[in-house]
Every structure is written in C-alpha cells, then in structure tokens.
Design a protein around this motif. Structure first.
Motif, PDB file in Angstrom:
ATOM      1  N   SER A   1       0.805  -1.227   0.000  1.00 17.05           N
ATOM      2  CA  SER A   1       0.000   0.000   0.000  1.00 17.05           C
ATOM      3  C   SER A   1       0.835   1.273   0.000  1.00 17.05           C
ATOM      4  O   SER A   1       0.299   2.370  -0.113  1.00 17.05           O
ATOM      5  CB  SER A   1      -0.935   0.007   1.209  1.00 17.05           C
ATOM      6  OG  SER A   1      -0.192  -0.106   2.420  1.00 17.05           O
ATOM      7  N   GLY A   2       2.151   1.139   0.131  1.00 14.80           N
ATOM      8  CA  GLY A   2       3.020   2.316   0.134  1.00 14.80           C
ATOM      9  C   GLY A   2       3.026   3.021   1.477  1.00 14.80           C
ATOM     10  O   GLY A   2       2.633   2.461   2.508  1.00 14.80           O
ATOM     11  N   PHE A   3       3.506   4.266   1.478  1.00 15.37           N
ATOM     12  CA  PHE A   3       3.562   5.044   2.711  1.00 15.37           C
ATOM     13  C   PHE A   3       2.161   5.317   3.256  1.00 15.37           C
ATOM     14  O   PHE A   3       1.249   5.658   2.498  1.00 15.37           O
ATOM     15  CB  PHE A   3       4.267   6.386   2.480  1.00 15.37           C
ATOM     16  CG  PHE A   3       5.763   6.280   2.370  1.00 15.37           C
ATOM     17  CD1 PHE A   3       6.519   5.775   3.407  1.00 15.37           C
ATOM     18  CD2 PHE A   3       6.410   6.698   1.218  1.00 15.37           C
ATOM     19  CE1 PHE A   3       7.901   5.676   3.310  1.00 15.37           C
ATOM     20  CE2 PHE A   3       7.781   6.615   1.105  1.00 15.37           C
ATOM     21  CZ  PHE A   3       8.528   6.102   2.154  1.00 15.37           C
ATOM     22  N   ASN A   4       2.043   5.196   4.571  1.00 17.08           N
ATOM     23  CA  ASN A   4       0.813   5.584   5.255  1.00 17.08           C
ATOM     24  C   ASN A   4       1.024   7.015   5.751  1.00 17.08           C
ATOM     25  O   ASN A   4       1.493   7.232   6.870  1.00 17.08           O
ATOM     26  CB  ASN A   4       0.526   4.630   6.412  1.00 17.08           C
ATOM     27  CG  ASN A   4      -0.789   4.913   7.105  1.00 17.08           C
ATOM     28  OD1 ASN A   4      -1.304   6.032   7.059  1.00 17.08           O
ATOM     29  ND2 ASN A   4      -1.347   3.902   7.752  1.00 17.08           N
ATOM     30  N   MET A   5       0.694   7.972   4.898  1.00 21.51           N
ATOM     31  CA  MET A   5       1.002   9.363   5.214  1.00 21.51           C
ATOM     32  C   MET A   5       0.298   9.827   6.487  1.00 21.51           C
ATOM     33  O   MET A   5       0.867  10.597   7.271  1.00 21.51           O
ATOM     34  CB  MET A   5       0.607  10.267   4.044  1.00 21.51           C
ATOM     35  CG  MET A   5       1.401  10.035   2.774  1.00 21.51           C
ATOM     36  SD  MET A   5       3.187  10.257   3.008  1.00 21.51           S
ATOM     37  CE  MET A   5       3.230  11.938   3.595  1.00 21.51           C
TER      38      MET A   5
END
Length: 524
Positions: free
Chosen positions: A436-440
């Motif tokens: 899911s990539g970075f969890n900003m």
C-alpha cells in the motif's frame, strides 16, 4: 561572600536577568565549558562561542547550575568583582544578542513543510532485511529473546516478490543516487536473494547512480562471494570486536565456540578481492568495521583493539570502525532536570563514555596513517561543533533534533514488507508497507505531530537543542510516542556535546589546522 543584606548595586541587575529567564530556566540559554587552559561560553540562541574570564565563568555557571539569580549572593566573590562580571555579561548580551533564545514551542523543517514531497522525490537508501536467520548467537545481540525491543531469532526470509515491490516503490522516488543495502540476521544466509536484487536493480537503474552495501559477520564470505561483492562495488560493514580473545568473548556460534578465525578468513577474502580488482573501483574505502565493547575492563580492551588494528598488516589503513556499547533495550525513566543532583553527578562522571575518554587521552598526530580505531567517531563528535549554525541574532526556528524525515533518507523494509525509519529502531509504528506504500496519515500523526507535541516540553529546557543528534530511536513503543524511553539518551547526548565542546576548543587552542579536515565531512 556577599553580606546577607541584598546589595543594591547587585540587585539592579536582577530584573534584567529575570527578564532573560522569564518563566523558564537560565540553563536552557547556554552552556559554560572549559579546556585545560581557558573558559568558554556556548550560546544556545545564536550558536556563538565566546572565550570568557574566570569571574564570568563562575557567575554563568552559578546561574545555570542553581537556576536562581539570588544564588550569586552565596558566591565567594567580592562585590565589585561580581558586579563587574554581571556588567560584562549584560554588555555582551546587548552587543551580541546572546542569552535570548526564544522558547521552543514547535519544530520546523521538511517534516512539517515538505513531508509528502520528501517521500515522493527525495528518497536515498533502501535497506532490505533479507532474513531474520543468523548463523551466530552473539551474547549481546539485540535480536535475543531477552531483549525487550527487537524480535528474537526466527527462520523467516524475505521473498524476491517482497524485495522487488520495495525496489519498484523506492526507485521512482530517488532523485540522483539509489543505494540498496542488505541486512539481517545474517544477510549472506539469503545470498540468492541478494544476487537477484542486484541483478534486478542493475537492469532497472540506468539513469541514476547505483550503490550496494551490506552488514555482515563475514563468516560465510568465500572467495567467490568476496569477488562478487567487489565486482558489484559493495560497501561492506563487518562485525569485528578486535583480537581473538576479545572477539570470541561474545561473537560465538550456537555451540558457544568463537567465530574469530572464520570472520578473519572472510575479511581476508574481501581484502584480496579488492586488491585484485583495484582498477575497477575508484570510489574509495569499501570495507568498514562494527565493534561492540563490553565488560568492566574497557580501557585495557581498547589498548588491545588498537594494537590489533595497528599490527594486522594486511588490513586496510587507516581502518574505519563504528564502535558502540551493548544495548540492553528500552528502559523507561523519569525526566531529570539538568540542575538535579543526579544530572550533575552524571555530567561529572568521566566513565560515562570510556571510549571518548580513552580517545582523548590517546590522541595521535593528525598526519599519521595509523589512526585510532575510534578516529571516525571522534571526528563525528567534533563535526557536530564545527558545523553548528552561527547567527548574528537568535535563531527563531528549531528543528527535529537529529531526526530524519522518516522513510526519506533511509527506508528499512523488514521480511514482511513493512516500512520502518531505519534498521536501528526496534518496536515503532510502521510507516507503511510494500503493498500500500507510505501511510502518510500514520507518519504525520506519529512521527510529526505527536512526536513534536511530546518533545517540545523537554527540548524547551535544553541548552543543546540546536546541536542535538537525538533521533526516533527509543522514542516509541509499538503504537505511540513514549519519551520516557528517551530521557537517558538525552542526558547522554548532552554529556557528549559538553565533552565535544571542550575537546574541539582544546584542539583549536593547540592545533587548529587539524580541524580543517572537518570541512570535508558531509553531514548525512
């Protein structure tokens, strides 16, 4: 000592100094320190350092230690002398704008102003935890089940699918240089994956600089593996504690036998492969060492370690060693005010960092090839002072101490594909994952907003706030910020900075030319 009746000449200074203190503390405004011959003062707000006379030093030390103007009346000092020192300090405040550091209410920097931009376009190093397995059972290893902040020994490996996802996610976010690092456990236990990643990265990265690195115990380094690593320009960090008798105290196999001979064989393969392929590598040093010191007789061990590196002729000279102490995990503790008796006792204890003390006592000529094995670390300490910000007026902004923009300069991906700020942190909130990539939202919440909210309370009391190297290590549990784990680290960093200020100026007094090499260091 001044008469108990408050002297009007001296009391005229009290409103002025109380206004400097406001509702805070004197000791946050600066730090008096000394060398063997001279006295100095470091100003928090401007970064300026002044040589001061004995009387001014005594007055400032009293103000900062006691945090109370009236404590000056207890000094064993003549009234006129004290008045003169206070007048000199006041004039310097007016002329140089010192002792005026604004309160710390928030932090500035890319964490606040450019977080998404940094994670989108400014990434640099990806570290892959290719395995949780290890062929050694070092007695002080942080991956032992007894350590409260890291997973124990497991048999899990990262898959190429996970590694590929991590590389694919990171590479588009790299601007000019992409460094791919391999970590464990012992990464060579999954050498097949390392080769797959190298092959994939070399095909993928065609328009940017590509580099590889690995942290290893070197036991499994064969001639063929060494030649592979050199051929692909790997930077290799080898775990080596010094001579056999010291190394084998802790770095052992599962059956308790020492690993020294195996490690040295691996290192020799690396050295020989580098010599054989010397013409292919113009990037400089590629072999470094990581050393962990333990036991009560550290000074004796440091001497033996130094002899070992000096006299093992086939090792590259000078060697670059990252020396550290045993980590016992996180320990929550109460915050100690810098004026507390416990903190004062800590500051005066020269045994707090025996390697620093040993290095100072055993300094070598800057031009000799045989440097102290601790030379690299000492240069880092001195560089913190050398490269400090110096401003004519107090700096308005405070930054996130030594905290990176999490996931930007260095992103660590564990065997499951979860994102962590680096390989050195233990149980902290994840930054995201390969799917899911970075969890900003999580990064913004944990590593910016909550961290800043909790930190400013303590940073506002600290004279070292602009010099501080404290990072996210020991600031979290698995779910949230918990600075009770950091308090001991803050005290230690203040201690090191205090010692470094003195050492830097001791060198400045006697051999200023040797400090010029610090201009060549690039802070990362």
């Amino acid at each position: 000592m001044i008469n108990e009746t408050l002297n009007s000449k001296l009391m005229k200074f009290k409103p002025f100094f109380q206004d400097l203190k406001k509702d805070n503390h004197f000791y946050r405004l600066g730090k008096p320190f000394e060398t063997s011959q001279k006295k100095y003062f470091y100003d928090t707000g401007t970064g300026k350092i002044f040589q001061i006379n004995e009387n001014v030093y005594v007055v400032l030390s009293c103000l900062f230690d006691c945090d109370d103007f009236d404590s000056l009346l207890e000094l064993d000092m003549e009234e006129d002398t004290l008045e003169s020192a206070l007048q000199e300090i006041k004039e310097c405040i007016d002329e140089e704008h010192i002792l005026l550091a604004p309160p710390v209410t928030c932090f500035s920097g890319p964490h606040v102003s450019a977080l998404e931009n940094y994670l989108q376009y400014n990434m640099n190093q990806l570290t892959l935890e290719v395995t949780e397995r290890c062929n050694l059972r070092c007695k002080y290893c942080i991956y032992q089940d007894s350590h409260n902040d890291f997973h124990g020994y497991n048999n899990r490996d990262m898959t190429f699918e996970t590694a590929k996802k991590a590389i694919d996610y990171t590479y588009p976010r790299v601007e000019e240089e992409f460094f791919l690092a391999f970590y464990g456990g012992e990464p060579l236990l999954n050498f097949k994956l390392i080769k797959q990643c190298v092959e994939y990265a070399e095909k993928l990265v065609v328009d940017k600089k590509l580099g590889f690195s690995m942290t290893t115990n070197a036991v499994l380094v064969t001639k063929e593996i060494a030649e592979y690593l050199v051929e692909h320009n790997f930077v290799v960090l080898v775990s080596l504690d010094g001579p056999e008798e010291i190394h084998d105290e802790n770095r052992v196999f599962q059956d308790g036998s020492g690993s020294f001979k195996h490690v040295m064989r691996g290192i020799k393969h690396l050295v020989e492969a580098k010599e054989k392929n010397h013409s292919k590598d113009e990037s400089g040093d590629t072999l470094y060492f990581s050393l962990v010191a333990s036991g009560p007789n550290l000074v004796e061990k440091y001497n033996k370690i130094q002899d070992f590196f000096d006299n093992t002729e086939w090792l590259p000279k000078p060697v670059t060693v990252n020396a550290s102490y045993v980590s016992y995990g996180r320990t929550a503790e109460e915050y100690l005010e810098p004026t507390s008796l416990e903190d004062k006792s800590y500051r005066e204890d020269k045994s707090i960092d025996p390697l620093f003390s040993w290095s100072v006592e055993n300094q070598r000529d800057a031009n000799t090839d045989k440097k102290l094995f601790s030379n690299g670390q000492m240069r880092k300490f001195l560089h913190m002072i050398h490269r400090r910000d110096i401003r004519p007026l107090p700096m308005e902004n405070y930054y996130f101490n030594g905290c990176c923009v999490p996931g930007s300069r260095r992103l660590h991906v564990n065997v499951d594909g979860n994102f962590l700020p680096c390989e050195r942190v233990g149980s902290v909130p994840f930054l995201g994952n390969v799917d899911s990539g970075f969890n900003m939202k999580a990064i913004q919440n944990h590593y910016v907003n909550n961290f800043m909210e909790k930190s400013v309370e303590y940073c506002n009391n600290c004279w070292a706030v602009h010099l501080c190297t404290s990072c996210y290590i020991d600031c979290f549990d698995e779910e949230k910020v918990d600075l009770s784990y950091r308090h001991s680290g803050c005290r230690y960093i203040r201690y090191l900075l205090d010692q470094s200020l003195s050492l830097y100026h001791e060198i400045l007094e006697h051999d200023p030319e040797s400090l010029m090499e610090l201009n060549e260091i690039i802070a990362k």
